[in-house]
Structures are given as C-alpha cells and as structure tokens.
Design a protein around this motif. Structure first.
Motif: not given
Length: 228
Positions: A74-82, A90-93, A101-105
């Motif tokens: 969920g928003p704010g969670a820190l999770l591994p990607i690769e 959270p993103a508005t796009g 360092e982050r992923i915008e979803v």
C-alpha cells in the motif's frame, strides 16, 4: 475445507481440511504465508480439531511470531523490486513509473495495479533470460507461463513448457536469471543429476550464490501481500 479462528490479540485463522489418509488430527504452519492448517480424519469432529488447536495455541503463536510479519502492499510500503527496495508512492498519472528509490503507482487500486505491472515486468525479464539460455543450450522451449506458486520457483515439462513464479521479479536479477537457467537446463536433462548441474554451470556460470539466496530469503517474497 472450512475456516475458523483462534480468538485473541490478534485472532489466528485456522483452515480445517479432511483427509481419508489421516489417522489423527495434525497441525501445520506454512512458512510461506503463515497459514495454519488442521488436517482431520474423516470421522473426526471439527470441535475436536478446534480443541486441539486451543491446546497448541502457545506453540502456534510462537511459530507465527518467529516467522515474521507479512508486508501489506500500500502507499508508503517499502518493497523489493529486482532486489532493490523502493517506496510505493501514489501517483496521479496514467502509468507506473519505476525510479531508483521509489515506484509511483496510479490509483485507486494501487496494490492490484502494481501486481499486474510486476507480473508483466517478470514476464519480460524471464522471457529474455529463457531465450538467452535456451540459445546457449541449443534447445528451444514451447511456452512460458507465470504463476504465484508456493512450492517451487519454476518448472519445465517434458513438452518443453516453462513455468515460473512471477515473484522472482522481487529478487535480485541474478537470482531470476539463475532460476531461468535452471529450468532451461531441464530441456537437456530432466533430472537433477551431475549432468544437469553441469549444464546449469555451462550456461549460467557459478550458481551457488543465487541458489543460496533463494534458500535463505525466498520465503520472504511470499510474505508480500497484494490483497489489501
């Protein structure tokens, strides 16, 4: 199967299943997802199983505590990607954007949107790796499928069909590539003989480190929950 709970802080979900082969009530805790399963002989009453679980409550809670908590995406969670931790923002796009360092979803269903994006990224990475190792091996495969498997990270059928866990995209890239090479090597050797491991070493190289990583950290990838 039926679902019950041990009351307490917090309640513990119990799954009751019957088995014709069971001779007594048995208890199992999955290290992958923390699921507590009680297996009953066909003639046993559910009340007996629940009483058995209450007697084992301290043991159950100790094992769940030792396993560690799940990570709810969920928003704010820190999770591994690769293999690299990114904070979920959270993103508005209209598209998912992966940064160092982050992923915008985009929302509103952030976890579901991210899971779908990760599955596609996993397919891209695993297809590229499988193509590469199959070319080195000199053998082709018939298809690739992705699943959320609990018991294995990949498989290869006698018809040359490859299956992988999409959660490999959460692991370091060398671990994903190792699993791809491992399953591709089965196209030549449908076993785990010395000849098989020689093929893995030939197309991948030294494989001890990524194999060890999966043994040590693989279960952690199953604790990342996208169902919130």
């Amino acid at each position: 199967m039926s679902e019950h709970f041990l009351p307490g802080p917090p309640p513990v979900a119990l799954t009751l299943r019957r088995s014709a082969r069971a001779r007594r009530i048995s208890l199992r805790i999955s290290q992958l997802d923390g699921r507590v399963t009680l297996t009953l002989p066909n003639g046993a009453r559910e009340a007996e199983a629940l009483s058995f679980a209450r007697e084992k409550e301290s043991w159950i809670r100790d094992h769940l505590a030792a396993r560690g908590a799940d990570l709810q995406v969920g928003p704010g969670a820190l999770l591994p990607i690769e293999g690299r931790d990114r904070q979920l923002v959270p993103a508005t796009g209209r598209r998912v954007v992966l940064g160092p360092e982050r992923i915008e979803v985009p929302g509103p269903a952030v976890a579901a949107r991210l899971q779908g994006w990760l599955r596609q990224l996993a397919r891209d990475r695993l297809t590229a790796a499988a193509d590469h190792y199959a070319a080195l091996l000199g053998k082709g495969y018939s298809r690739i499928t992705l699943r959320d498997t609990r018991s294995r990270w990949g498989s290869c059928s006698s018809q040359g069909a490859l299956m992988f866990s999409w959660r490999l995209i959460l692991a370091p890239p060398e671990v994903l590539r190792y699993v791809a090479a491992h399953e591709v090597a089965h196209l030549a050797e449908m076993n785990h003989s010395a000849a098989f491991w020689a093929q893995v070493a030939r197309i991948y190289g030294p494989y001890e480190a990524p194999r060890h990583w999966l043994r040590q950290h693989g279960a952690d990838l199953h604790r990342i929950r996208f169902d919130g």
